[in-house]
Design an enzyme around this catalytic site. Structure first.
Site, PDB file in Angstrom:
ATOM      1  CB  CYS A  69      17.164  63.398   4.161  1.00  0.00           C
ATOM      2  SG  CYS A  69      18.431  63.408   2.899  1.00  0.00           S
TER       3      CYS A  69
ATOM      4  CE  LYS B  16      10.347  48.480  -0.098  1.00  0.00           C
ATOM      5  NZ  LYS B  16       9.462  49.247  -0.984  1.00  0.00           N
TER       6      LYS B  16
ATOM      7  CD  GLU C  53      23.224  58.113   4.235  1.00  0.00           C
ATOM      8  OE1 GLU C  53      22.976  59.105   4.937  1.00  0.00           O
ATOM      9  OE2 GLU C  53      24.330  57.904   3.715  1.00  0.00           O
TER      10      GLU C  53
HETATM   11  P1  NAD Z   1      10.141  55.352   4.696  1.00  0.00           P
HETATM   12  O1  NAD Z   1      10.998  54.997   5.853  1.00  0.00           O
HETATM   13  O2  NAD Z   1       8.667  55.359   4.878  1.00  0.00           O
HETATM   14  O3  NAD Z   1      10.398  54.356   3.465  1.00  0.00           O
HETATM   15  C1  NAD Z   1      11.674  54.164   2.912  1.00  0.00           C
HETATM   16  C2  NAD Z   1      11.709  52.796   2.253  1.00  0.00           C
HETATM   17  O4  NAD Z   1      11.560  51.804   3.261  1.00  0.00           O
HETATM   18  C3  NAD Z   1      10.608  52.542   1.258  1.00  0.00           C
HETATM   19  O5  NAD Z   1      11.100  51.743   0.197  1.00  0.00           O
HETATM   20  C4  NAD Z   1       9.590  51.776   2.079  1.00  0.00           C
HETATM   21  O6  NAD Z   1       8.738  50.978   1.288  1.00  0.00           O
HETATM   22  C5  NAD Z   1      10.489  50.929   2.954  1.00  0.00           C
HETATM   23  N1  NAD Z   1       9.915  50.490   4.232  1.00  0.00           N
HETATM   24  C6  NAD Z   1       8.833  50.968   4.885  1.00  0.00           C
HETATM   25  N2  NAD Z   1       8.648  50.308   6.045  1.00  0.00           N
HETATM   26  C7  NAD Z   1       9.663  49.408   6.140  1.00  0.00           C
HETATM   27  C8  NAD Z   1      10.049  48.443   7.121  1.00  0.00           C
HETATM   28  N3  NAD Z   1       9.359  48.287   8.253  1.00  0.00           N
HETATM   29  N4  NAD Z   1      11.153  47.710   6.912  1.00  0.00           N
HETATM   30  C9  NAD Z   1      11.903  47.881   5.792  1.00  0.00           C
HETATM   31  N5  NAD Z   1      11.562  48.768   4.815  1.00  0.00           N
HETATM   32  C10 NAD Z   1      10.476  49.513   4.995  1.00  0.00           C
HETATM   33  O7  NAD Z   1      10.679  56.746   4.175  1.00  0.00           O
HETATM   34  P2  NAD Z   1      10.085  57.600   2.974  1.00  0.00           P
HETATM   35  O8  NAD Z   1       8.839  58.260   3.448  1.00  0.00           O
HETATM   36  O9  NAD Z   1      10.054  56.798   1.722  1.00  0.00           O
HETATM   37  O10 NAD Z   1      11.250  58.672   2.768  1.00  0.00           O
HETATM   38  C11 NAD Z   1      11.335  59.838   3.489  1.00  0.00           C
HETATM   39  C12 NAD Z   1      12.366  59.718   4.582  1.00  0.00           C
HETATM   40  O11 NAD Z   1      13.633  59.391   4.016  1.00  0.00           O
HETATM   41  C13 NAD Z   1      12.588  60.999   5.348  1.00  0.00           C
HETATM   42  O12 NAD Z   1      12.643  60.736   6.712  1.00  0.00           O
HETATM   43  C14 NAD Z   1      13.945  61.479   4.857  1.00  0.00           C
HETATM   44  O13 NAD Z   1      14.624  62.328   5.732  1.00  0.00           O
HETATM   45  C15 NAD Z   1      14.641  60.203   4.610  1.00  0.00           C
HETATM   46  N6  NAD Z   1      15.771  60.369   3.689  1.00  0.00           N
HETATM   47  C16 NAD Z   1      17.052  60.354   4.198  1.00  0.00           C
HETATM   48  C17 NAD Z   1      18.135  60.551   3.356  1.00  0.00           C
HETATM   49  C18 NAD Z   1      19.534  60.557   3.900  1.00  0.00           C
HETATM   50  O14 NAD Z   1      20.458  60.442   3.115  1.00  0.00           O
HETATM   51  N7  NAD Z   1      19.741  60.680   5.196  1.00  0.00           N
HETATM   52  C19 NAD Z   1      17.936  60.755   1.999  1.00  0.00           C
HETATM   53  C20 NAD Z   1      16.630  60.761   1.513  1.00  0.00           C
HETATM   54  C21 NAD Z   1      15.557  60.554   2.377  1.00  0.00           C
END
Ligand code: NAD
Length: 492
Positions: free
Chosen positions: A285, A176, A251
């Site tokens: 991130c 997804k 992550e």
């Molecule tokens: P997000 O958590 O809002 O969304 C990530 C994904 O999860 C999306 O596909 C979203 O549609 C889905 N999602 C949203 N709510 C959900 C739920 N309740 N259950 C399951 N899936 C759900 O994050 P974002 O805004 O897309 O990305 C930014 C975040 O990602 C930042 O916090 C960043 O630090 C983190 N990030 C971490 C890494 C790492 O390797 N540690 C790498 C890249 C990004």
């Protein structure tokens, strides 16, 4: 390759959502609609899981030799290379990142497939020492159907980090992508099929995270959830996954410290610190968003840092020489700006930026200036919470002990960086920092093969490395008795 509309990919076929609904995805640099994308429902997730389940339980993929899977993974890399320019173009259109950032990330995504192709050939178990008369070996078996949920900041690279090791291990996938950036993951899945991945092995469901995300996480047909995204979403996923004891890798977010000692190469530290926060418009991130500068060089460092920040070019991500592209969405611009206002309320001082850029080219799309905030204390919210935009907070420190304490004073533990010419000190600090990644005199956090992941609330599990395969496999221990006399343990 860019189309007006995109469908779901289920069992090797492009299909509409069962509801017939679509959502729009945007070009963040213009704010214009880029394409419409099928909005998956729970019913579609059920279909995707059923296809992945069938491909896992009865299909060729998990039963294929590692060498054959490796060939197909290499084919995927090859097809990505052939389509490189178009993948870069679409990634830039859908994410607003600069061409050079997209090129680097997609180049890395290609190498990820090559890394896991090489690994697939040798993936296997071991023989273990056991008492005489016994023989034991272990087998590495694919963990099963994997639900993979990815964020918008590195759309294609995150898809590769998830899909490549899962495929190498013989798993099947329901992916997804983030609803803000679904296109390149869909194209990648098509390339996987062209490369020889059988139907049903990779399924892509696009749609709202809050609607189908929890359904994926709780789905009894899914064996493992691999998630990259915000820490709060990760906590929800971990709790939901517990109901079916799914394997989970997370992550999550970060607030990574960037430590500049007084004995560093100041020019290199200035350049590396700028890149460490403003690369990818700060939407990384492991963005080094807390800058700690030794008090002895604070004035000199900051004057060069501010002078060079003013030379960063923000603008059209396709234009030559632009360093900082668009922010992903208007919502994210508002979040960033509210943190900047909060910093001022908390008593901090905006040293650079702190607003949307001005001028005709910024009238459309979503933009924020590279922003440097001084007079910050590590206990302020702006120093503790992930902003996920081009904003760095700067703090002074006195000595090694103090800066280690401050660096570790966070719920996160993803990235960190140290700038010093004293190698002993660099590695002392590297040992003391509670984070998954330490960059020494360098602003680059990873290459294919180096483990990427967090300590503390930045998550658990490592991606991008060979050990990632442990997270996509189960280890089976086969213990046999090979003695010449029957075993009669009860003695009756
Ligand atoms: P997000 O958590 O809002 O969304 C990530 C994904 O999860 C999306 O596909 C979203 O549609 C889905 N999602 C949203 N709510 C959900 C739920 N309740 N259950 C399951 N899936 C759900 O994050 P974002 O805004 O897309 O990305 C930014 C975040 O990602 C930042 O916090 C960043 O630090 C983190 N990030 C971490 C890494 C790492 O390797 N540690 C790498 C890249 C990004």
């Amino acid at each position: 390759m860019l189309k007006e509309s995109y469908q779901l990919l289920i069992n090797g076929k492009h299909v509409d959502a069962s509801s017939g609904e679509f959502f729009e995805t945007y070009n963040p640099a213009t704010g214009e609609v880029l394409a419409k994308v099928a909005k998956a429902t729970r019913e579609d997730v059920d279909q995707a899981v059923a296809a992945a389940r069938a491909a896992f339980e009865g299909g060729k993929w998990p039963r294929m030799t590692g060498a054959k899977r490796a060939r197909i993974l290499n084919n995927i890399a090859e097809l990505m290379r052939k389509n490189f320019d178009e993948l870069v173009r679409i990634e830039v259109l859908n994410s607003g990142k600069t061409v050079s950032a997209a090129k680097g990330q997609i180049g890395q995504a290609i190498e990820d497939f090559e890394l896991y192709a090489a690994a697939a050939i040798t993936l296997g178990g071991e023989t273990k020492p056991v008492p005489n008369g016994f023989f034991n070996y272990t087998v590495k078996e694919p963990v099963g159907v994997c639900g993979q949920i990815i964020p918008w900041n590195y759309p294609l690279m995150m898809a590769a980090w998830k899909i490549a090791p899962a495929l190498a291990a013989g798993c099947t996938v329901v992916l997804k992508p983030a609803s803000l950036t679904p296109i390149t993951a869909l194209i990648l899945a098509d390339l996987c099929h062209k490369a020889g991945v059988p139907e049903g092995v990779i399924n892509v469901v696009t749609g709202s995270g809050s609607e189908i995300g929890p359904y994926i996480t709780e789905h009894p047909g899914i064996d493992k959830v691999a998630f990259t995204g915000e820490t709060e979403t990760g906590k929800d996923i971990m709790a939901r996954a517990a109901k079916t004891v799914k394997r989970v890798t997370l992550e999550l977010g970060g607030k990574s410290p960037n430590i500049v000692f007084d004995d560093c190469d100041i020019e290199a530290a200035v350049d590396g610190s700028l890149y460490g926060i403003f690369y990818n418009t700060g939407q990384s991130c492991e963005a080094r968003s807390r800058l700690f500068v030794h008090e002895k060089i604070y004035d000199e460092f900051m004057s060069r840092f501010l002078e060079k920040a003013a030379r960063l070019r923000v603008g059209d991500p396709f234009a030559e020489g632009v360093h900082v592209g668009a922010v992903i969405s208007e919502g994210q611009v508002k979040v960033i700006d509210s943190y900047v206002r909060l910093a001022v309320e908390e008593g901090a001082e905006i040293l650079y930026g702190g607003k949307r850029p001005e001028g005709p080219e910024f009238e459309r799309g979503f933009w924020y200036m590279p922003t440097i905030i001084g007079n910050v204390r590590n206990d302020m919210r702006v120093a503790q919470e992930e902003i996920f935009g081009p904003v760095v907070v700067v703090m002074k420190f006195r000595d090694e002990d103090e800066v280690i304490r401050l660096a570790n004073d966070t719920i996160y533990g993803l990235g960190s960086a140290v700038w010093t010419k004293d190698h002993a000190k660099a590695h002392r600090v590297a040992a003391a920092i509670r984070a998954g990644i330490v960059m020494v005199n360098c602003p680059i956090s990873a290459f294919p093969g180096t483990p990427f992941g967090g300590y503390k609330q930045s998550g658990f599990g490592r991606e991008l490395a060979l050990e990632t395969l442990d997270l996509y496999t189960e280890t089976k221990s086969v213990l046999s008795y090979i003695g010449s006399r029957p075993l009669n343990l009860f003695g009756i």
